[in-house]
Design a protein around this motif. Sequence first.
Motif, PDB file in Angstrom:
ATOM      1  N   PHE A  61       0.835  -1.207   0.000  1.00  0.00           N
ATOM      2  CA  PHE A  61       0.000   0.000   0.000  1.00  0.00           C
ATOM      3  C   PHE A  61       0.865   1.249   0.000  1.00  0.00           C
ATOM      4  CE2 PHE A  61      -2.518  -3.387   1.639  1.00  0.00           C
ATOM      5  CZ  PHE A  61      -3.825  -3.124   1.266  1.00  0.00           C
ATOM      6  N   LYS A  83      19.417   6.650   6.805  1.00  0.00           N
ATOM      7  CA  LYS A  83      20.484   6.473   5.819  1.00  0.00           C
ATOM      8  C   LYS A  83      20.955   7.837   5.314  1.00  0.00           C
ATOM      9  CE  LYS A  83      19.524   4.780   1.596  1.00  0.00           C
ATOM     10  NZ  LYS A  83      19.251   3.816   0.500  1.00  0.00           N
ATOM     11  N   SER A 140      17.542   4.928  -5.336  1.00  0.00           N
ATOM     12  CA  SER A 140      17.646   4.513  -3.928  1.00  0.00           C
ATOM     13  C   SER A 140      18.372   5.565  -3.102  1.00  0.00           C
ATOM     14  CB  SER A 140      18.416   3.206  -3.774  1.00  0.00           C
ATOM     15  OG  SER A 140      18.204   2.357  -4.825  1.00  0.00           O
ATOM     16  N   PHE A 141      19.250   6.306  -3.755  1.00  0.00           N
ATOM     17  CA  PHE A 141      19.977   7.381  -3.069  1.00  0.00           C
ATOM     18  C   PHE A 141      19.559   8.730  -3.663  1.00  0.00           C
ATOM     19  CE2 PHE A 141      22.680   3.783  -2.020  1.00  0.00           C
ATOM     20  CZ  PHE A 141      23.101   4.059  -0.729  1.00  0.00           C
ATOM     21  N   ARG A 142      18.261   8.908  -3.790  1.00  0.00           N
ATOM     22  CA  ARG A 142      17.779  10.111  -4.467  1.00  0.00           C
ATOM     23  C   ARG A 142      18.305  11.378  -3.793  1.00  0.00           C
ATOM     24  NH1 ARG A 142      16.281  11.060  -9.611  1.00  0.00           N
ATOM     25  NH2 ARG A 142      14.558  12.541  -9.795  1.00  0.00           N
ATOM     26  N   PHE A 155      10.956  13.079  -6.428  1.00  0.00           N
ATOM     27  CA  PHE A 155      10.946  11.712  -5.913  1.00  0.00           C
ATOM     28  C   PHE A 155      10.069  10.839  -6.791  1.00  0.00           C
ATOM     29  CE2 PHE A 155      11.690  14.519  -2.241  1.00  0.00           C
ATOM     30  CZ  PHE A 155      12.910  14.005  -1.793  1.00  0.00           C
ATOM     31  N   VAL A 174       7.422   1.807  -7.804  1.00  0.00           N
ATOM     32  CA  VAL A 174       8.028   1.755  -6.475  1.00  0.00           C
ATOM     33  C   VAL A 174       8.941   2.958  -6.262  1.00  0.00           C
ATOM     34  CG1 VAL A 174       9.638   0.462  -5.002  1.00  0.00           C
ATOM     35  CG2 VAL A 174       7.929  -0.753  -6.365  1.00  0.00           C
ATOM     36  N   ASP A 175       8.840   3.580  -5.107  1.00  0.00           N
ATOM     37  CA  ASP A 175       9.808   4.586  -4.698  1.00  0.00           C
ATOM     38  C   ASP A 175      10.933   3.841  -3.994  1.00  0.00           C
ATOM     39  OD1 ASP A 175      11.350   6.464  -3.418  1.00  0.00           O
ATOM     40  OD2 ASP A 175       9.678   7.626  -2.647  1.00  0.00           O
ATOM     41  N   LEU A 219      13.613   4.832  -2.754  1.00  0.00           N
ATOM     42  CA  LEU A 219      14.210   5.513  -1.612  1.00  0.00           C
ATOM     43  C   LEU A 219      13.480   5.152  -0.322  1.00  0.00           C
ATOM     44  CD1 LEU A 219      15.974   7.614  -0.213  1.00  0.00           C
ATOM     45  CD2 LEU A 219      14.454   9.387  -1.086  1.00  0.00           C
ATOM     46  N   THR A 220      12.172   5.321  -0.322  1.00  0.00           N
ATOM     47  CA  THR A 220      11.406   5.078   0.911  1.00  0.00           C
ATOM     48  C   THR A 220      10.830   3.664   0.964  1.00  0.00           C
ATOM     49  OG1 THR A 220       9.338   5.853  -0.075  1.00  0.00           O
ATOM     50  CG2 THR A 220      10.713   7.501   1.000  1.00  0.00           C
ATOM     51  N   GLN A 221      11.055   2.882  -0.110  1.00  0.00           N
ATOM     52  CA  GLN A 221      10.456   1.547  -0.185  1.00  0.00           C
ATOM     53  C   GLN A 221       8.939   1.627  -0.033  1.00  0.00           C
ATOM     54  OE1 GLN A 221      11.828  -1.373  -1.077  1.00  0.00           O
ATOM     55  NE2 GLN A 221      13.697  -0.253  -1.497  1.00  0.00           N
ATOM     56  N   SER A 222       8.353   2.469  -0.851  1.00  0.00           N
ATOM     57  CA  SER A 222       6.906   2.576  -0.896  1.00  0.00           C
ATOM     58  C   SER A 222       6.459   2.119  -2.283  1.00  0.00           C
ATOM     59  CB  SER A 222       6.524   4.039  -0.645  1.00  0.00           C
ATOM     60  OG  SER A 222       5.319   4.380  -1.259  1.00  0.00           O
ATOM     61  N   PRO A 223       5.354   1.395  -2.451  1.00  0.00           N
ATOM     62  CA  PRO A 223       4.413   0.960  -1.424  1.00  0.00           C
ATOM     63  C   PRO A 223       5.042  -0.084  -0.491  1.00  0.00           C
ATOM     64  CG  PRO A 223       3.928  -0.143  -3.489  1.00  0.00           C
ATOM     65  CD  PRO A 223       4.994   0.881  -3.772  1.00  0.00           C
ATOM     66  N   SER A 224       4.404  -0.234   0.674  1.00  0.00           N
ATOM     67  CA  SER A 224       4.943  -1.186   1.641  1.00  0.00           C
ATOM     68  C   SER A 224       3.797  -1.938   2.297  1.00  0.00           C
ATOM     69  CB  SER A 224       5.755  -0.429   2.696  1.00  0.00           C
ATOM     70  OG  SER A 224       4.938   0.525   3.340  1.00  0.00           O
ATOM     71  N   ILE A 247      17.273  -2.321  -0.517  1.00  0.00           N
ATOM     72  CA  ILE A 247      18.635  -1.822  -0.364  1.00  0.00           C
ATOM     73  C   ILE A 247      18.812  -1.434   1.088  1.00  0.00           C
ATOM     74  CG2 ILE A 247      20.085   0.158  -0.896  1.00  0.00           C
ATOM     75  CD1 ILE A 247      18.704  -0.361  -3.829  1.00  0.00           C
ATOM     76  N   PRO A 278      19.420   0.246   4.389  1.00  0.00           N
ATOM     77  CA  PRO A 278      19.553   1.649   4.805  1.00  0.00           C
ATOM     78  C   PRO A 278      20.862   1.854   5.566  1.00  0.00           C
ATOM     79  CG  PRO A 278      17.884   0.556   6.141  1.00  0.00           C
ATOM     80  CD  PRO A 278      18.423  -0.483   5.199  1.00  0.00           C
TER      81      PRO A 278
END
Lengths: 607, 607
Positions: free
Chosen positions: A196, A526, B132-134, B561, B568-569, B571-576, B605, B607
């Motif tokens: 989600f 991070k 991942s390192f935005r 972002f 999938v983002d 960086l924040t691992q969204s969605p989750s 990845i 953190p």
Amino acid sequence: MKKNFQQYRTHLCHELGLKDVGQKVSLCGWVQSKRDHGGLLFIDLRDREGVTQVVFHPDKDPVLFASAKQIKDEFVIKVEGVVVERPAGTKNAAIPTGEIELEAEKLEILNPSLPLPFNLDEPIENEELRLSFRFLDLRRKKLLNALKLRHQVTYVVRDYLTSKGFLEIETPILSKSTPEGARDFLVPSRLSPGKFYALPQAPQQYKQLLMVAGIDKYFQIARCFRDEDLRSDRQPEFTQIDIEASFVVVDDILQWVEEMIQQIFSKVLGIELSVPFARITYKQALDLYGSDKPDLRIAWQIQDVGEVFENTEFKIFREVLAKGGVIKAINAKKASPMVGPAGIAELEELAKSMGAKGLAYIRIEDREWKSPIVKFFSMEERKRLENVLGIEPADLILFSAGPWEQACQVLGKVRLQLAEMTRSVAPNEWKFVWVTDFPLFEYSPLEQKWNSVHHPFTRPCQEDVGKLDSGRYDEIRALAYDIVLNGVELGGGSIRIHERELQEKIFSILGIDKERQKLLFGHLLKAFQYGAPPHGGIALGLDRFVMLLSGAETIRDVIAFPKNRHGVDLLTQSPSEVDSQQLKELHIKLNFPSLDSRLRQEPEIEP
Amino acid sequence: MKKNFQQYRTHLCHELGLKDVGQKVSLCGWVQSKRDHGGLLFIDLRDREGVTQVVFHPDKDPVLFASAKQIKDEFVIKVEGVVVERPAGTKNAAIPTGEIELEAEKLEILNPSLPLPFNLDEPIENEELRLSFRFLDLRRKKLLNALKLRHQVTYVVRDYLTSKGFLEIETPILSKSTPEGARDFLVPSRLSPGKFYALPQAPQQYKQLLMVAGIDKYFQIARCFRDEDLRSDRQPEFTQIDIEASFVVVDDILQWVEEMIQQIFSKVLGIELSVPFARITYKQALDLYGSDKPDLRIAWQIQDVGEVFENTEFKIFREVLAKGGVIKAINAKKASPMVGPAGIAELEELAKSMGAKGLAYIRIEDREWKSPIVKFFSMEERKRLENVLGIEPADLILFSAGPWEQACQVLGKVRLQLAEMTRSVAPNEWKFVWVTDFPLFEYSPLEQKWNSVHHPFTRPCQEDVGKLDSGRYDEIRALAYDIVLNGVELGGGSIRIHERELQEKIFSILGIDKERQKLLFGHLLKAFQYGAPPHGGIALGLDRFVMLLSGAETIRDVIAFPKNRHGVDLLTQSPSEVDSQQLKELHIKLNFPSLDSRLRQEPEIEP
């Protein structure tokens, strides 16, 4: 290209005046009203900007006159004609176009209208009806003006912040769920089954990441979402002026916001505010006003009269002081004649509802102190009290004794109520105040844990950092600040934590274990390891700010399409049921305890 | 207030010059590079705006020098010192601060940094790593500049539209699902069990309702959402410049947009565009460029050579003409020497992939026509072809024969490919064109029904309205327009329907029955009965526009972002995944065919 060009109108309905007499013009708009007078037909034609009177003569063009007769209120029409000066005695100084009228030569009905369900000129009690017909409700001047004001405010905000080097940057709406704050709205992902997105409660983490990215100065007029039960001044989606900057201290942020608000007032309302705004600490705010949202339009301050009673024989006060409590009093100057026994009773009721045992008072009538407790005071105490509170005839003194916070808060509420009862709040006054040095943590007896007063990213005062290790969490002050206008919190912010170790320490105190820290905030932790600059910011609630500026009574009146208290948009009937195929694609299904249809039915209004 | 004030910096890193020599200043920023030279230590200190060289002398302050030695790349530091002129021969004309350096007297390490996972100065192939390192990726100049440009563009847009009387009005993000367009993102409602909000694909209906409300001129820089499979230039959330106005004709909208774009180019890029932009109809666009998104930077136009071959003996052409098809040709001037047999084969492949049987051609070498088909032409046909196409030595002629639309589209693609092969697209050219008079409907053989080319609210041309009743749907033109820049569609719009009856008729043709009309669009149909003005508007894709202006290769490079191709983002691992309690409160549960964990796992990845 195929020519579809046709000039609908030459002017708007507020523009024509004596300077235009003799000109041939065309106007478009809504029929605000229609009336016969002396054999002529008059129409007030309205558009967004104003009203022009249109006149139809029966003799000049009988066909035109007949068709004008057909027109009803709120029809959309186009009128061509000649601007003429109104006859003497029929001019209307109340509107900009009051010296002229449009002598109609041609009329086109662009769209008819059914009779409206409510009158646009009158206040409407039934808000549900208004919301179901929002497209009509917004035609009312008050709401239109609020939307105009809102546009102007955001325009000035962007102008000011841009001039200061801030970049407006959009952060994601499809965001990450971090269930540490309020309840998230969730969005099921089709491409990642079982996962989600969350709609952001604020762009807090993204703006901090932008600081790590070196953006230096960021802002956004940002939509935010909270799935909370809706009070009268809450909406599930709302807008905030979101600001963050690097290499700043508290004063930098406060100064920018003061200048920004100064410009809003000057450019939008034509009011010159003086800056800096008043600044008081959280402790002072409670001490003096019994609230962290003090309304400085009310002159009365709370005073500590503990010293007066340090050796008192009056049992109640003595016991409170012995337990480490405080005795607070407020001198409502000249309020006594306005507050009879019924008023006192009402205030006492309020105090009791906040946990006080009662509300001691002294009413000064002429030189006489009328009070159930004065008989317990020594003459010395009476004199000192008179001095400390500056007691004069007609004053009303109210006491609160108990633990510091409670005693302050009781008198804080009493102060507001009393101001309302005595109409002591001046209209058109704008009293801003910064409240600073909030506590970093507050203990929740219910959850048996410490919570952040603002949020977990708030930086503690440097002097108090040591207390993080000694466990004196309640004594730690935060580099946090709220801005308050006329007793309403407009927004708040803080200097943030930019070091991984410190951030982890705060998370741990809040009871977020390492695994959960990584899961929810791993990206931020991070980022802090790769050259995160010191930074801080603020967020101001736009809806509430515009509400105050426009004099609206609810934030629903400054939002084009608000939800009602059940989170429903009565106009579009949203939320609504969706096809089961849609749910299947999103890898979810409904989960009712029972498919009770009464629960699922919202009142529907016929389209 | 507790004083936490401390001035971090007196200047930004691009500001200092010879005028400041001798001044004591302080700077903050990131260590871009560090080098020893002649016993001295040099640091390039970077902030958002520029770079200043800082120098440390070992003799002047050995302690300071030693601590400066500890600094590594991307540390965040504060330096105080004196501005000095650089020694002759060491000045750097490439940067604004190249004539001076800061002689350090005090150094504070505000935050250290781990070694970066990639170099900020070099292009990085691995986009997943970048995402991942935005927060580091955005430190790169190209991305920072794109975000700056984006801010400037939106600022100019708001400035221009405000000056024209448009009001920016926020419409809901928690909106209504109308599953007639692309796939919606849904948001389960907690307060209305079993019901869902949808994230808006566009504020289309809200802006039309605002017109009914009399807002007259609306705009919004609006976030929109489409749950589609993501191509390289798509994002699940995107931003559009959304505009709507009442009492307007097509030319009004086009003129506003032209002026707006003119101002963007002038104020942001310093380029003066001339207006009006070229305008061609959809039919012309296909006829001349084989595309409704013509790239006018390429000079070659498609020509109809049907007349040349009206009595031809050449069987293929004869049969196509007999079936009502067309013969189209393009004369790629002087392209023949640049396109060998391999090139021709590549183009033929492309034509075949679009359903053509082949790609007839003539290469002109000196005066000789090299071609497999010319032998079938009469001398008369050769002469007329030479005249019609203006054939000269070194030209390359390409033919497409077949049904009109297909023949055009094949040569349209060939034209683009050929331009790329021969590098015929001039860089830094900005060719805008309006495409108008689109068809209102298109037939879907798959669904066996008529669909809207734009959307169901688009108004048919007045002359074609009668065809709604006669069923000649394919002949109905729309009052719709697209704006195209360099072959890329920037946006589109239309004059809308404002009458309930006409809107219902369109819905019916689209196969939306009365019940569904009421369910999905009841609010709009209702609004049209209460004095809806004629209105129209447009929406321009901001992401794509900024991408073109900034020379970025993907829209991900102009979004702070972005999501990757799986939505999938990184960086924040969204969605989750979310707590089951959250789902329960929303009255939903997961619905997997199987709880296959491989499906649910995204690459993580650390953190």
